[in-house]
Design an enzyme around this catalytic site. Structure first.
Site, PDB file in Angstrom:
ATOM      1  N   TYR A 136       0.779  -1.141  -0.154  1.00 38.12           N
ATOM      2  CA  TYR A 136      -0.074   0.008  -0.049  1.00 38.12           C
ATOM      3  C   TYR A 136       0.930   1.253  -0.043  1.00 38.12           C
ATOM      4  O   TYR A 136       1.572   1.201   1.026  1.00 38.12           O
ATOM      5  CB  TYR A 136      -0.903   0.139   1.151  1.00 38.12           C
ATOM      6  N   LYS A 180     -12.568  -4.616   2.676  1.00 37.07           N
ATOM      7  CA  LYS A 180     -13.711  -4.931   3.747  1.00 37.07           C
ATOM      8  C   LYS A 180     -14.964  -5.585   3.308  1.00 37.07           C
ATOM      9  O   LYS A 180     -15.702  -6.134   3.709  1.00 37.07           O
ATOM     10  CB  LYS A 180     -14.187  -3.977   4.965  1.00 37.07           C
ATOM     11  N   TYR A 192      -7.439  -4.831  10.088  1.00 39.65           N
ATOM     12  CA  TYR A 192      -7.002  -5.386   8.790  1.00 39.65           C
ATOM     13  C   TYR A 192      -7.591  -6.906   8.679  1.00 39.65           C
ATOM     14  O   TYR A 192      -8.100  -7.585   7.513  1.00 39.65           O
ATOM     15  CB  TYR A 192      -5.870  -4.973   8.283  1.00 39.65           C
TER      16      TYR A 192
HETATM   17  P1  FAD Z   1     -22.461  -8.322  -5.076  1.00 37.33           P
HETATM   18  O1  FAD Z   1     -21.168  -9.103  -5.365  1.00 37.33           O
HETATM   19  O2  FAD Z   1     -22.506  -7.103  -6.149  1.00 37.33           O
HETATM   20  O3  FAD Z   1     -23.554  -9.488  -5.735  1.00 37.33           O
HETATM   21  C1  FAD Z   1     -24.603  -8.972  -5.986  1.00 37.33           C
HETATM   22  C2  FAD Z   1     -25.351  -9.925  -7.087  1.00 37.33           C
HETATM   23  O4  FAD Z   1     -26.791  -9.314  -7.314  1.00 37.33           O
HETATM   24  C3  FAD Z   1     -24.661  -9.810  -8.391  1.00 37.33           C
HETATM   25  O5  FAD Z   1     -24.211 -11.037  -8.959  1.00 37.33           O
HETATM   26  C4  FAD Z   1     -25.910  -9.078  -9.249  1.00 37.33           C
HETATM   27  O6  FAD Z   1     -25.806  -9.462 -10.778  1.00 37.33           O
HETATM   28  C5  FAD Z   1     -27.176  -9.565  -8.401  1.00 37.33           C
HETATM   29  N1  FAD Z   1     -28.249  -8.855  -8.736  1.00 37.33           N
HETATM   30  C6  FAD Z   1     -28.244  -7.324  -8.799  1.00 37.33           C
HETATM   31  N2  FAD Z   1     -29.716  -7.018  -8.951  1.00 37.33           N
HETATM   32  C7  FAD Z   1     -30.450  -8.166  -9.124  1.00 37.33           C
HETATM   33  C8  FAD Z   1     -31.639  -8.442  -9.477  1.00 37.33           C
HETATM   34  N3  FAD Z   1     -32.578  -7.378  -9.727  1.00 37.33           N
HETATM   35  N4  FAD Z   1     -32.041  -9.619  -9.356  1.00 37.33           N
HETATM   36  C9  FAD Z   1     -31.170 -10.550  -9.476  1.00 37.33           C
HETATM   37  N5  FAD Z   1     -30.035 -10.567  -9.111  1.00 37.33           N
HETATM   38  C10 FAD Z   1     -29.460  -9.333  -9.020  1.00 37.33           C
HETATM   39  N6  FAD Z   1     -13.782  -6.639  -0.750  1.00 37.33           N
HETATM   40  C11 FAD Z   1     -13.191  -7.007   0.201  1.00 37.33           C
HETATM   41  O7  FAD Z   1     -13.602  -7.890   1.371  1.00 37.33           O
HETATM   42  N7  FAD Z   1     -11.581  -7.532   0.123  1.00 37.33           N
HETATM   43  C12 FAD Z   1     -11.325  -6.784  -0.847  1.00 37.33           C
HETATM   44  O8  FAD Z   1     -10.121  -7.120  -1.382  1.00 37.33           O
HETATM   45  C13 FAD Z   1     -12.045  -6.088  -2.021  1.00 37.33           C
HETATM   46  N8  FAD Z   1     -11.467  -5.412  -3.094  1.00 37.33           N
HETATM   47  C14 FAD Z   1     -12.433  -4.797  -3.980  1.00 37.33           C
HETATM   48  C15 FAD Z   1     -11.784  -4.368  -5.019  1.00 37.33           C
HETATM   49  C16 FAD Z   1     -12.574  -3.569  -6.115  1.00 37.33           C
HETATM   50  C17 FAD Z   1     -12.003  -3.320  -7.227  1.00 37.33           C
HETATM   51  C18 FAD Z   1     -14.165  -3.585  -5.738  1.00 37.33           C
HETATM   52  C19 FAD Z   1     -14.904  -2.833  -6.695  1.00 37.33           C
HETATM   53  C20 FAD Z   1     -14.763  -4.276  -4.591  1.00 37.33           C
HETATM   54  C21 FAD Z   1     -13.704  -4.820  -3.840  1.00 37.33           C
HETATM   55  N9  FAD Z   1     -14.283  -5.396  -2.631  1.00 37.33           N
HETATM   56  C22 FAD Z   1     -13.655  -5.964  -1.607  1.00 37.33           C
HETATM   57  C23 FAD Z   1     -15.855  -5.232  -2.214  1.00 37.33           C
HETATM   58  C24 FAD Z   1     -16.567  -6.525  -2.690  1.00 37.33           C
HETATM   59  O9  FAD Z   1     -16.117  -6.632  -4.030  1.00 37.33           O
HETATM   60  C25 FAD Z   1     -18.060  -6.409  -2.400  1.00 37.33           C
HETATM   61  O10 FAD Z   1     -18.216  -5.904  -1.289  1.00 37.33           O
HETATM   62  C26 FAD Z   1     -18.897  -7.628  -2.674  1.00 37.33           C
HETATM   63  O11 FAD Z   1     -18.811  -8.106  -4.078  1.00 37.33           O
HETATM   64  C27 FAD Z   1     -20.334  -7.887  -2.137  1.00 37.33           C
HETATM   65  O12 FAD Z   1     -20.998  -8.800  -2.312  1.00 37.33           O
HETATM   66  P2  FAD Z   1     -22.337  -9.053  -2.481  1.00 37.33           P
HETATM   67  O13 FAD Z   1     -22.562 -10.244  -2.701  1.00 37.33           O
HETATM   68  O14 FAD Z   1     -22.901  -8.159  -1.386  1.00 37.33           O
HETATM   69  O15 FAD Z   1     -22.821  -8.108  -3.577  1.00 37.33           O
HETATM   70  C1  DHB Z   2      -7.230  -6.026  -3.297  1.00 39.87           C
HETATM   71  C2  DHB Z   2      -8.191  -5.249  -3.371  1.00 39.87           C
HETATM   72  C3  DHB Z   2      -8.360  -4.281  -2.147  1.00 39.87           C
HETATM   73  O1  DHB Z   2      -9.422  -3.459  -1.991  1.00 39.87           O
HETATM   74  C4  DHB Z   2      -7.376  -4.255  -1.338  1.00 39.87           C
HETATM   75  O2  DHB Z   2      -7.336  -3.381  -0.231  1.00 39.87           O
HETATM   76  C5  DHB Z   2      -6.289  -5.078  -1.314  1.00 39.87           C
HETATM   77  C6  DHB Z   2      -6.252  -6.113  -2.491  1.00 39.87           C
HETATM   78  C7  DHB Z   2      -7.193  -6.960  -4.438  1.00 39.87           C
HETATM   79  O3  DHB Z   2      -7.989  -6.872  -5.312  1.00 39.87           O
HETATM   80  O4  DHB Z   2      -6.249  -7.667  -4.478  1.00 39.87           O
END
Ligand code: FAD
Ligand code: DHB
Length: 393
Positions: free
Chosen positions: A202, A298, A386
């Site tokens: 980081y 998170k 973390y």
């Molecule tokens: P989502 O993964 O968004 O799943 C929701 C699902 O619902 C989707 O598949 C969608 O298609 C479906 N859906 C939506 N609308 C409808 C509908 N009307 N009908 C039926 N289905 C529907 N988190 C971490 O803990 N660690 C990390 O390192 C981290 N890094 C990240 C890096 C990036 C670049 C990003 C963008 C996010 C990151 N996150 C991280 C966050 C994490 O990806 C999300 O918090 C996680 O995907 C949440 O899961 P969820 O199941 O709540 O939602």
């Molecule tokens: C990754 C994503 C994050 O948000 C983070 O804090 C560390 C790593 C990853 O996608 O690997």
């Protein structure tokens, strides 16, 4: 009218893990997902799992591929003012580690577990609507494989992410929205090359934040802070590497391992909480209820923590009719959510630069980072957040 005990909207980590935990507790559910299986399994997002998330996956029989393929790290590196500092989280937290295992791999493992259980995920479901949300008898309607279906449920779990239908099915004014936006975003990309370092880096730099992560022995994941209006295609490989080299520079000449870049995305950043996370027999979980800026890694971990609470509450209800756990669902989850919000906000503002920053802000950030890497108390606080705060049973 079909019937199930729990109708789950969304097959992201929250919906799939909930379905898995409920199945293990003998509770029937049906998962509706608007995207195809290939899209769901191919979406590149999170990478870092908390120790508690890993333990939960292992304890419930979906941790074996993770055990074989994930990277387990002692901690992370913080880089600023041209120097790198290691935070040994494993030593600071009594043995908890940082696990690198991609979100889409967790998703694939859970989709497989669902198939092995012989239970349905209705992929490519459209026109999903939730009816009689506030009542004790909610139902779902949707179109699937050309057929209109209607599903009566005891409970509906809204696990459909930030842009889903569940939250919008609630009556106007039922939820309070707490929000903070940031004047920057993340530019994320994959790199076809071996990891640049043995653990995540980081980095805080006057040009902005940068993050070096990894996926496999031949694939890296990297991010750098950018303007939210940035177009991924405006960034050539050469321009990206010049920016990464500048932000990651050290006094001893460290360089990232470069390779072909694929999957460029710009990810907006915000902090968002909807409260309460339930109404009647509809329960929101994961990104449908709250969003954190990604800096603290998170989001997925909070989704797992929510459905852990929800599955236990439902199990208690079906075992002896006790609604206590269900009634306390939102307040129990929000305790953890707000601590993760606090941590994600803190780490974001510690490492990013903002146009409105003055020399005061820059020096304050550097002083805080210097304090962090030299105070055992400060490092311990960073480490325990973390790797994941303990679950209050
Ligand atoms: P989502 O993964 O968004 O799943 C929701 C699902 O619902 C989707 O598949 C969608 O298609 C479906 N859906 C939506 N609308 C409808 C509908 N009307 N009908 C039926 N289905 C529907 N988190 C971490 O803990 N660690 C990390 O390192 C981290 N890094 C990240 C890096 C990036 C670049 C990003 C963008 C996010 C990151 N996150 C991280 C966050 C994490 O990806 C999300 O918090 C996680 O995907 C949440 O899961 P969820 O199941 O709540 O939602
Ligand atoms: C990754 C994503 C994050 O948000 C983070 O804090 C560390 C790593 C990853 O996608 O690997």
């Amino acid at each position: 009218m079909e019937r199930t005990q729990v109708g789950i909207v969304g097959a992201g980590p929250a919906g799939l893990l909930l379905a898995h935990l409920l199945h293990r507790a003998g509770i029937d559910s049906l998962v509706l997902e608007s995207r195809s299986r290939a899209e769901v399994e191919g979406t590149v997002r999170a990478g870092v799992l908390e120790q508690g998330t890993v333990d939960l996956l292992r304890e419930t029989g979906v941790g074996s591929r993770l055990d074989r393929e994930a990277f387990f790290h002692r901690g992370v590196y913080l880089r600023f003012a041209g120097r790198t500092h290691h935070i040994d989280m494993q030593a600071l937290t009594g043995g908890k580690r940082v696990t690198l295992y991609a979100q889409q791999e967790v998703v694939k493992d859970l989709v497989d577990a669902r198939a092995r259980a012989g239970r349905e995920i209705a992929f490519e479901a459209s026109n999903v609507a939730i009816h009689d949300v506030a009542s004790g008898r909610p139902s779902l309607s949707f179109t699937h494989a050309g057929r209109e279906r209607r599903l009566a449920c005891d409970f509906v779990a809204g696990c459909d992410g930030t842009h889903g239908v569940s939250r919008h099915s609630l009556p106007e004014g039922a939820l309070t929205r707490h929000e903070r936006t940031y004047p920057f975003a993340w530019f994320g990309f994959l790199v076809e090359a071996a990891p640049s370092a043995d653990e995540l880096i980081y980095a805080r730099h006057d040009r902005g934040f940068a993050l070096v992560s990894m996926r496999t022995r031949t694939l890296q994941r990297m991010y750098f802070q950018c303007d939210p209006s940035e177009e991924p295609d405006a960034w050539s490989e050469e321009r990206i590497w010049a920016e990464m080299r500048a932000r990651l520079e050290t006094s001893d000449g460290w360089k990232p391992v470069e390779g072909r870049i694929t999957q460029k995305v710009v990810v907006p950043m915000r902090s968002l909480v909807f409260e309460p996370m339930q109404l009647g027999n509809l329960f929101l979980a994961g990104d449908a209820a709250h969003v954190v800026p990604p800096t603290g890694a998170k989001g997925l971990n909070l989704a797992a923590a929510d459905v852990r609470v929800l599955a236990r509450a439902m199990q208690r209800f079906y075992a002896d009719g006790d609604r206590g756990g269900l009634d306390a669902y939102s307040s129990k989850c929000l305790e953890r959510v707000w601590k993760a919000q606090r941590f994600s906000y803190w780490l974001t503002t510690l490492l990013h630069r903002s146009e409105s920053d003055t020399s005061f802000d820059r020096n304050r950030q550097l002083a805080e980072l210097d304090y962090l890497v030299h105070s055992r108390a400060a490092m311990t606080s960073f480490a325990e957040n973390y790797v994941g705060l303990p679950f209050d049973e």
